[in-house]
Design an enzyme around this catalytic site. Structure first.
Site, mmCIF file in Angstrom:
data_model
loop_
_atom_site.group_PDB
_atom_site.id
_atom_site.type_symbol
_atom_site.label_atom_id
_atom_site.label_comp_id
_atom_site.label_asym_id
_atom_site.label_seq_id
_atom_site.Cartn_x
_atom_site.Cartn_y
_atom_site.Cartn_z
ATOM 1 N N CYS A 112 0.812 -1.230 0.000
ATOM 2 C CA CYS A 112 0.000 0.000 0.000
ATOM 3 C C CYS A 112 0.840 1.272 0.000
ATOM 4 C CB CYS A 112 -0.954 -0.010 1.188
ATOM 5 S SG CYS A 112 -1.917 -1.513 1.264
ATOM 6 N N HIS A 252 -3.637 6.764 2.987
ATOM 7 C CA HIS A 252 -3.986 5.515 2.303
ATOM 8 C C HIS A 252 -5.353 5.066 2.820
ATOM 9 C CE1 HIS A 252 -4.241 1.488 1.004
ATOM 10 N NE2 HIS A 252 -3.960 0.962 2.177
ATOM 11 N N ASN A 282 -10.194 -0.721 0.006
ATOM 12 C CA ASN A 282 -8.740 -0.580 0.009
ATOM 13 C C ASN A 282 -8.189 -1.024 -1.348
ATOM 14 O OD1 ASN A 282 -5.979 -0.880 0.358
ATOM 15 N ND2 ASN A 282 -6.122 -1.864 2.372
HETATM 16 N N1 COA Z 1 -18.190 -9.831 9.009
HETATM 17 C C1 COA Z 1 -18.636 -10.151 10.232
HETATM 18 N N2 COA Z 1 -17.794 -10.466 11.235
HETATM 19 C C2 COA Z 1 -16.476 -10.434 10.986
HETATM 20 C C3 COA Z 1 -15.955 -10.108 9.730
HETATM 21 C C4 COA Z 1 -16.875 -9.788 8.706
HETATM 22 N N3 COA Z 1 -16.490 -9.444 7.470
HETATM 23 N N4 COA Z 1 -14.606 -10.162 9.787
HETATM 24 C C5 COA Z 1 -14.277 -10.518 11.041
HETATM 25 N N5 COA Z 1 -15.412 -10.694 11.760
HETATM 26 C C6 COA Z 1 -15.531 -11.069 13.160
HETATM 27 C C7 COA Z 1 -14.340 -11.830 13.677
HETATM 28 O O1 COA Z 1 -14.447 -13.197 13.369
HETATM 29 C C8 COA Z 1 -14.428 -11.558 15.160
HETATM 30 O O2 COA Z 1 -15.391 -12.418 15.728
HETATM 31 P P1 COA Z 1 -15.148 -13.061 17.181
HETATM 32 O O3 COA Z 1 -15.082 -11.881 18.124
HETATM 33 O O4 COA Z 1 -16.352 -13.910 17.355
HETATM 34 O O5 COA Z 1 -13.861 -13.801 17.076
HETATM 35 C C9 COA Z 1 -14.981 -10.142 15.235
HETATM 36 O O6 COA Z 1 -15.593 -9.886 13.958
HETATM 37 C C10 COA Z 1 -13.948 -9.072 15.522
HETATM 38 O O7 COA Z 1 -12.855 -9.289 14.659
HETATM 39 P P2 COA Z 1 -11.595 -8.338 14.674
HETATM 40 O O8 COA Z 1 -10.587 -8.843 13.682
HETATM 41 O O9 COA Z 1 -11.148 -8.091 16.063
HETATM 42 O O10 COA Z 1 -12.273 -7.004 14.117
HETATM 43 P P3 COA Z 1 -11.643 -5.577 13.946
HETATM 44 O O11 COA Z 1 -12.471 -4.593 14.620
HETATM 45 O O12 COA Z 1 -10.161 -5.564 14.214
HETATM 46 O O13 COA Z 1 -11.826 -5.327 12.387
HETATM 47 C C11 COA Z 1 -10.515 -5.329 10.372
HETATM 48 C C12 COA Z 1 -11.173 -6.152 11.447
HETATM 49 C C13 COA Z 1 -9.793 -6.235 9.393
HETATM 50 C C14 COA Z 1 -11.596 -4.548 9.648
HETATM 51 C C15 COA Z 1 -9.534 -4.337 11.043
HETATM 52 O O14 COA Z 1 -8.716 -5.006 11.960
HETATM 53 C C16 COA Z 1 -8.666 -3.640 10.049
HETATM 54 O O15 COA Z 1 -9.144 -2.903 9.211
HETATM 55 N N6 COA Z 1 -7.342 -3.827 10.153
HETATM 56 C C17 COA Z 1 -6.415 -3.207 9.257
HETATM 57 C C18 COA Z 1 -6.415 -3.975 8.027
HETATM 58 C C19 COA Z 1 -5.823 -3.245 6.898
HETATM 59 O O16 COA Z 1 -6.184 -2.132 6.648
HETATM 60 N N7 COA Z 1 -4.905 -3.874 6.206
HETATM 61 C C20 COA Z 1 -4.287 -3.329 5.078
HETATM 62 C C21 COA Z 1 -3.178 -2.477 5.554
HETATM 63 S S1 COA Z 1 -2.859 -1.397 4.376
#
Ligand code: COA
Length: 325
Positions: A112, A252, A282
């Site tokens: 990214c 980004h 993204n």
């Molecule tokens: N729909 C519904 N539930 C979902 C899901 C989806 N698409 N994806 C994950 N979950 C669930 C998980 O299984 C978890 O359930 P559990 O509590 O029963 O285990 C719960 O939601 C929370 O998951 P978590 O990973 O802690 O959520 P989060 O708030 O961290 O959000 C992201 C997840 C990926 C959206 C977030 O961490 C993020 O954006 N991270 C950065 C990623 C990124 O930008 N990467 C590229 C870098 S450039």
């Protein structure tokens, strides 16, 4: 001399994948995706479409806006983690489509942060006169490497391309400061292990889905916020700028919550922060040049505006660039 962006362009595939579409594929909901990421839809390339096509369209627009001829371009840098093919580089394939036959062309693999890596590499080459015009592109078809059974990643990524022509201007304008960093110890936080020399494309690696992106979203989130804020402060300091001097902040587009957290950490007012995450998700290296071009097209960026751009991605890689438009 300084290096400045003289023209921008962007291109998206026409196909749209909405949150409602994803609800039919994996166990997720529009409510979850919107509240956790800010994303409502993303573009998805059709079978038969490939990265360099969108990159070339974005580049043609940027070249036209800069008012130069493709043969005047000395350097083409294409940031992508989703190349058309392993060899030659996507930059060479774009070069052929543009007829920019006098340029040196190569790809940048910095996830990214790739577009800001490209600006940071071209900047000193223009300043010292080695290069007059550089074409810097961010182009990705991420949906090709998304595992549509993994709800934690498949809701995030979309396709698109953005491009910018850089050229010389008088000092005080253009790129005022640029910094890039990486830390390879974080490889397994965000990676696609298959398809290289370590675990090539075999029936076994493909069945295992080794070619798909894998991510520990929570970990990435925390380091992303910290690193983008820190490197942005460094760049502002180097450019002799304060937060109040920023007219437009283009981070980004990874997650609206990351954008909000970084903007808060830097104390940048919400009205100055660009976001198109709802429409496009993204798009990795493409998100900043696309955002910049959307701001140019809508008249949001004006002459003399101070623009800060910051990114974070797999590697980990991160960077920031401050410029006066
Ligand atoms: N729909 C519904 N539930 C979902 C899901 C989806 N698409 N994806 C994950 N979950 C669930 C998980 O299984 C978890 O359930 P559990 O509590 O029963 O285990 C719960 O939601 C929370 O998951 P978590 O990973 O802690 O959520 P989060 O708030 O961290 O959000 C992201 C997840 C990926 C959206 C977030 O961490 C993020 O954006 N991270 C950065 C990623 C990124 O930008 N990467 C590229 C870098 S450039």
């Amino acid at each position: 001399m300084n290096a400045a962006i003289l023209g921008t362009g962007h291109s998206y595939p026409e196909g749209i994948l909405t949150n409602a579409d994803l609800e039919k594929i994996v166990e997720t909901s529009d409510e979850w995706i919107t509240s956790r990421t800010g994303i409502k839809q993303r573009r998805k390339a059709a079978p038969g479409e490939y990265t360099s096509q969108f990159a070339a369209r974005a580049s043609q627009e940027a070249i036209k806006r800069a008012g130069i001829d493709p043969n005047e371009i000395d350097l083409i840098l294409c940031a992508t983690v989703t190349p058309d093919q392993i060899l030659p580089s996507t930059a060479c394939l774009i070069q052929a489509q543009l007829g920019a036959n006098k340029a040196a062309a190569m790809d940048i693999v910095a996830a990214c942060s790739g577009f800001l890596y490209g600006l940071s590499i071209a900047n000193p080459m223009i300043r010292c006169g080695q290069v007059k015009y550089a074409l810097v592109i961010g182009a990705e078809l991420l949906t090709r490497y998304v595992d549509y059974t993994d709800r934690s990643t498949c809701v995030l990524f979309g396709d698109g391309a953005g491009a910018a022509i850089l050229g010389p201007v008088e000092e005080g304008r253009g790129i005022l400061a640029a910094r890039i960093r990486s830390d390879g110890r974080y490889e397994e936080q965000l990676y696609a292990p298959g398809g290289g020399t370590k675990a090539g494309f075999t029936a076994e690696t493909i069945a295992r889905g080794d070619h798909f992106f894998k991510m520990k979203g929570n970990e990435v989130f925390k380091v992303a916020v910290r690193s983008m804020a820190e490197i942005s402060r460094g760049v502002l300091c180097e450019a002799g700028l304060k937060t109040e001097d920023i007219d437009l902040f283009i981070p980004h587009q990874a997650n609206q919550r990351i954008t909000d957290a970084v903007s808060n950490a830097l104390n940048v007012d919400e009205s100055k922060v660009f976001s198109n995450i709802a429409q496009h998700g993204n798009t990795s290296s493409a998100s900043i040049p696309i955002g910049l071009d959307e701001c140019v097209e809508s008249g949001r960026v004006k002459k003399d505006d101070v623009i800060l751009m910051a990114s974070f991605g797999g590697g980990f890689t991160w960077g920031a660039v401050a410029m006066r438009w």
